[in-house]
Design a protein around this motif. Structure first.
Motif, PDB file in Angstrom:
ATOM      1  N   ALA A 330      -4.304 -23.484  33.408  1.00  0.00           N
ATOM      2  CA  ALA A 330      -3.374 -23.543  34.547  1.00  0.00           C
ATOM      3  C   ALA A 330      -1.994 -22.992  34.197  1.00  0.00           C
ATOM      4  N   GLY A 331      -1.782 -22.666  32.910  1.00  0.00           N
ATOM      5  CA  GLY A 331      -0.500 -22.111  32.492  1.00  0.00           C
ATOM      6  C   GLY A 331       0.511 -23.132  32.022  1.00  0.00           C
ATOM      7  N   ASP A 332       0.097 -24.401  31.899  1.00  0.00           N
ATOM      8  CA  ASP A 332       1.030 -25.451  31.475  1.00  0.00           C
ATOM      9  C   ASP A 332       1.291 -25.438  29.970  1.00  0.00           C
ATOM     10  N   ILE A 333       0.362 -24.903  29.193  1.00  0.00           N
ATOM     11  CA  ILE A 333       0.477 -24.886  27.732  1.00  0.00           C
ATOM     12  C   ILE A 333       0.269 -23.460  27.254  1.00  0.00           C
ATOM     13  N   ASP A 334       1.239 -22.923  26.527  1.00  0.00           N
ATOM     14  CA  ASP A 334       1.149 -21.557  25.999  1.00  0.00           C
ATOM     15  C   ASP A 334       0.460 -21.588  24.636  1.00  0.00           C
ATOM     16  N   VAL A 335      -0.828 -21.352  24.631  1.00  0.00           N
ATOM     17  CA  VAL A 335      -1.607 -21.389  23.395  1.00  0.00           C
ATOM     18  C   VAL A 335      -1.545 -20.050  22.664  1.00  0.00           C
ATOM     19  N   ASP A 336      -1.387 -18.961  23.412  1.00  0.00           N
ATOM     20  CA  ASP A 336      -1.403 -17.630  22.793  1.00  0.00           C
ATOM     21  C   ASP A 336      -0.369 -17.506  21.674  1.00  0.00           C
ATOM     22  N   ALA A 337       0.786 -18.157  21.844  1.00  0.00           N
ATOM     23  CA  ALA A 337       1.872 -18.045  20.866  1.00  0.00           C
ATOM     24  C   ALA A 337       1.494 -18.628  19.506  1.00  0.00           C
ATOM     25  N   PHE A 338       0.456 -19.472  19.466  1.00  0.00           N
ATOM     26  CA  PHE A 338       0.089 -20.148  18.225  1.00  0.00           C
ATOM     27  C   PHE A 338      -0.849 -19.317  17.349  1.00  0.00           C
ATOM     28  N   VAL A 339      -1.587 -18.383  17.935  1.00  0.00           N
ATOM     29  CA  VAL A 339      -2.575 -17.607  17.179  1.00  0.00           C
ATOM     30  C   VAL A 339      -1.860 -16.454  16.488  1.00  0.00           C
ATOM     31  N   SER A 340      -1.684 -16.603  15.176  1.00  0.00           N
ATOM     32  CA  SER A 340      -0.893 -15.648  14.412  1.00  0.00           C
ATOM     33  C   SER A 340      -1.729 -14.557  13.756  1.00  0.00           C
ATOM     34  N   HIS A 341      -2.933 -14.924  13.308  1.00  0.00           N
ATOM     35  CA  HIS A 341      -3.795 -13.977  12.593  1.00  0.00           C
ATOM     36  C   HIS A 341      -5.241 -14.204  12.998  1.00  0.00           C
ATOM     37  N   LYS A 342      -5.998 -13.122  13.092  1.00  0.00           N
ATOM     38  CA  LYS A 342      -7.437 -13.179  13.299  1.00  0.00           C
ATOM     39  C   LYS A 342      -8.125 -12.755  11.995  1.00  0.00           C
ATOM     40  N   LEU A 343      -9.093 -13.557  11.550  1.00  0.00           N
ATOM     41  CA  LEU A 343      -9.773 -13.310  10.280  1.00  0.00           C
ATOM     42  C   LEU A 343     -11.279 -13.315  10.493  1.00  0.00           C
ATOM     43  N   THR A 344     -11.984 -12.735   9.521  1.00  0.00           N
ATOM     44  CA  THR A 344     -13.428 -12.900   9.463  1.00  0.00           C
ATOM     45  C   THR A 344     -13.737 -14.089   8.562  1.00  0.00           C
ATOM     46  N   LEU A 345     -14.981 -14.546   8.584  1.00  0.00           N
ATOM     47  CA  LEU A 345     -15.367 -15.662   7.711  1.00  0.00           C
ATOM     48  C   LEU A 345     -15.131 -15.318   6.248  1.00  0.00           C
ATOM     49  N   ASP A 346     -15.379 -14.085   5.879  1.00  0.00           N
ATOM     50  CA  ASP A 346     -15.184 -13.684   4.480  1.00  0.00           C
ATOM     51  C   ASP A 346     -13.712 -13.726   4.063  1.00  0.00           C
ATOM     52  N   GLU A 347     -12.810 -13.784   5.023  1.00  0.00           N
ATOM     53  CA  GLU A 347     -11.370 -13.811   4.728  1.00  0.00           C
ATOM     54  C   GLU A 347     -10.796 -15.230   4.806  1.00  0.00           C
ATOM     55  N   VAL A 348     -11.662 -16.249   4.753  1.00  0.00           N
ATOM     56  CA  VAL A 348     -11.206 -17.625   4.942  1.00  0.00           C
ATOM     57  C   VAL A 348     -10.136 -18.023   3.934  1.00  0.00           C
ATOM     58  N   ASN A 349     -10.260 -17.578   2.680  1.00  0.00           N
ATOM     59  CA  ASN A 349      -9.244 -17.933   1.685  1.00  0.00           C
ATOM     60  C   ASN A 349      -7.901 -17.287   1.993  1.00  0.00           C
ATOM     61  N   ARG A 350      -7.942 -16.145   2.668  1.00  0.00           N
ATOM     62  CA  ARG A 350      -6.706 -15.510   3.118  1.00  0.00           C
ATOM     63  C   ARG A 350      -5.983 -16.429   4.110  1.00  0.00           C
ATOM     64  N   GLY A 351      -6.750 -17.160   4.902  1.00  0.00           N
ATOM     65  CA  GLY A 351      -6.152 -18.115   5.830  1.00  0.00           C
ATOM     66  C   GLY A 351      -5.355 -19.176   5.100  1.00  0.00           C
ATOM     67  N   PHE A 352      -5.879 -19.651   3.962  1.00  0.00           N
ATOM     68  CA  PHE A 352      -5.140 -20.627   3.154  1.00  0.00           C
ATOM     69  C   PHE A 352      -3.861 -20.005   2.586  1.00  0.00           C
ATOM     70  N   GLU A 353      -3.964 -18.754   2.133  1.00  0.00           N
ATOM     71  CA  GLU A 353      -2.790 -18.075   1.567  1.00  0.00           C
ATOM     72  C   GLU A 353      -1.692 -17.908   2.614  1.00  0.00           C
ATOM     73  N   LEU A 354      -2.074 -17.526   3.813  1.00  0.00           N
ATOM     74  CA  LEU A 354      -1.096 -17.375   4.893  1.00  0.00           C
ATOM     75  C   LEU A 354      -0.445 -18.711   5.225  1.00  0.00           C
ATOM     76  N   MET A 355      -1.228 -19.772   5.191  1.00  0.00           N
ATOM     77  CA  MET A 355      -0.701 -21.104   5.477  1.00  0.00           C
ATOM     78  C   MET A 355       0.313 -21.523   4.421  1.00  0.00           C
ATOM     79  N   GLU A 356      -0.031 -21.320   3.165  1.00  0.00           N
ATOM     80  CA  GLU A 356       0.889 -21.702   2.088  1.00  0.00           C
ATOM     81  C   GLU A 356       2.175 -20.890   2.134  1.00  0.00           C
ATOM     82  N   ALA A 357       2.082 -19.655   2.630  1.00  0.00           N
ATOM     83  CA  ALA A 357       3.274 -18.806   2.753  1.00  0.00           C
ATOM     84  C   ALA A 357       4.027 -19.084   4.047  1.00  0.00           C
ATOM     85  N   GLN A 358       3.522 -20.015   4.865  1.00  0.00           N
ATOM     86  CA  GLN A 358       4.074 -20.322   6.186  1.00  0.00           C
ATOM     87  C   GLN A 358       4.208 -19.059   7.022  1.00  0.00           C
TER      88      GLN A 358
END
Length: 368
Positions: A330-358
């Motif tokens: 309905a447009g009450d919550i802007d979720v798009d702003a939260f998705v920063s990176h798209k990864l494949t399953l093989d890149e899962v550890n990259r997700g941890f690295e991005l998190m640690e780097a904020q």
């Protein structure tokens, strides 16, 4: 069936994407094909070995969304083709907690889930004939997973699953902390410590509840700007003087509602200290490190401040997650702003690295 999944074999080591066996769903269980999964701090917390309740080997991941492939005997609320969000916090709708509006902590499968098993005390995951335990009852760093019916929320087919998955943990935790746990009242003043996924969700929740003033505290200017996009009216750079600055903004009184979303016991104390004398409520959402304790001056409590904890934002998942998704549509919550990176399953550890780097708010694994 054969699936690919990210396995935690040793704490502190990278996850390894491997081929595993996944058994068919038993009675009361559902086979889900994952479409998207967020990489959450809780996954990293367990992978690092900091989680005192952690175990290995296991397939991590809990912030998932996908499509029902098959259902086991006795499943009545879901059918093949349904779009679902995975719930680490189930809702049986029958236990004493599910029937009480005061909590979302379902008791039905809690003991087995905490040990890494499905409700019957076994696993559906295995490798070379040896069981692989399920993580948080979900194990969504995988192409497919088997989960209890009571741990899946059916959501609108209109919701993109790479957005809906964020409601499986962090976003709902923040929204629910404001809406369910604190029950923020219109016209109130709120302060949120931390502008990660949970904190930004809390900012949005305060806005949806009609708060007049929402102060957000974080160390990152970029995240504080995101907080403004979610409804923050004021922002403060975190530090030892944060409480005094909040008092200065509120005529010396403090906030009606304070939220902590960092996991730091020092920040938890700041949240309590920034709550208003007389009725201020500090809601703790962050998970502290092993053995850490919260040190609070009793006088702060005697003079009317209260402290509450909030697990998954008090959200009864099968009922309320679909409602949150509808508010997003309905447009009450802007979720798009939260998705920063798209990864494949093989890149899962990259997700941890991005998190640690904020770097960004949420990395999302796309299984498409």
């Amino acid at each position: 069936m054969k699936i690919r999944a990210a396995v935690l074999d040793d704490f502190g080591a990278p996850l390894a994407v491997q081929e595993l066996d996944l058994a068919e769903p038993n009675a009361g269980e559902v086979l889900v094909r994952l479409v998207a999964c967020g990489v959450c701090h809780t996954d990293l917390y367990t992978a690092s070995g900091a989680d005192p309740s952690g175990y290995a080997p296991t397939v991590l991941g809990h912030e998932g969304a996908g499509v029902v492939e098959r259902v086991g005997d006795g499943v009545t609320s879901l059918a093949a083709g349904d779009h679902v969000v995975t719930l680490f916090s189930p809702q049986c709708r029958e236990c004493i907690h599910c029937r009480d509006a005061r909590t979302n902590l379902c008791l039905a499968i809690r003991d087995q889930q905490n040990k890494g098993y499905l409700p019957d005390g076994t696993t559906r995951l295995s490798r070379d004939g040896e069981p692989i335990r399920h993580f948080m009852g979900t194990s969504t760093f995988a192409e497919y997973t088997v989960m209890p019916e009571i741990a899946l929320a059916k959501v609108s087919d209109d919701a993109p699953l790479d957005r809906a998955c964020l409601f499986a943990c962090g976003l709902s935790t923040g929204l629910g902390a404001a809406i369910n746990t604190a029950k923020v009242e219109p016209g109130s003043t709120c302060v949120v410590f931390g502008a990660g996924m949970v904190g930004l969700g809390a900012v949005a929740g305060c806005r949806l509840q009609g708060a007049e003033r929402i102060v957000c505290v974080d160390l990152s200017d970029e995240r504080l700007e995101l907080a403004r996009g979610q409804g923050a009216t004021d922002t403060i750079t975190g530090g030892p003087d944060a409480v005094q600055r909040i008092l200065d903004l509120t005529d010396g009184f403090g906030a009606d509602y304070a939220f902590e979303a960092t996991g730091s016991v020092h920040v938890m104390r700041q949240a309590v200290e920034s709550a208003r004398m007389g009725w201020g409520l500090a809601t703790v959402c962050g998970v502290a490190g092993k053995g850490e304790t919260l040190d609070v001056v009793p006088r702060l409590l005697i003079t009317g401040r209260r402290v509450a904890g909030s697990s998954f934002g008090g959200v009864k998942g099968r009922d309320q997650v679909p409602q949150f998704v509808e508010r997003y549509l309905a447009g009450d919550i802007d979720v798009d702003a939260f998705v920063s990176h798209k990864l494949t399953l093989d890149e899962v550890n990259r997700g941890f690295e991005l998190m640690e780097a904020q770097d960004g708010i949420r990395s999302v694994i796309d299984f498409a």
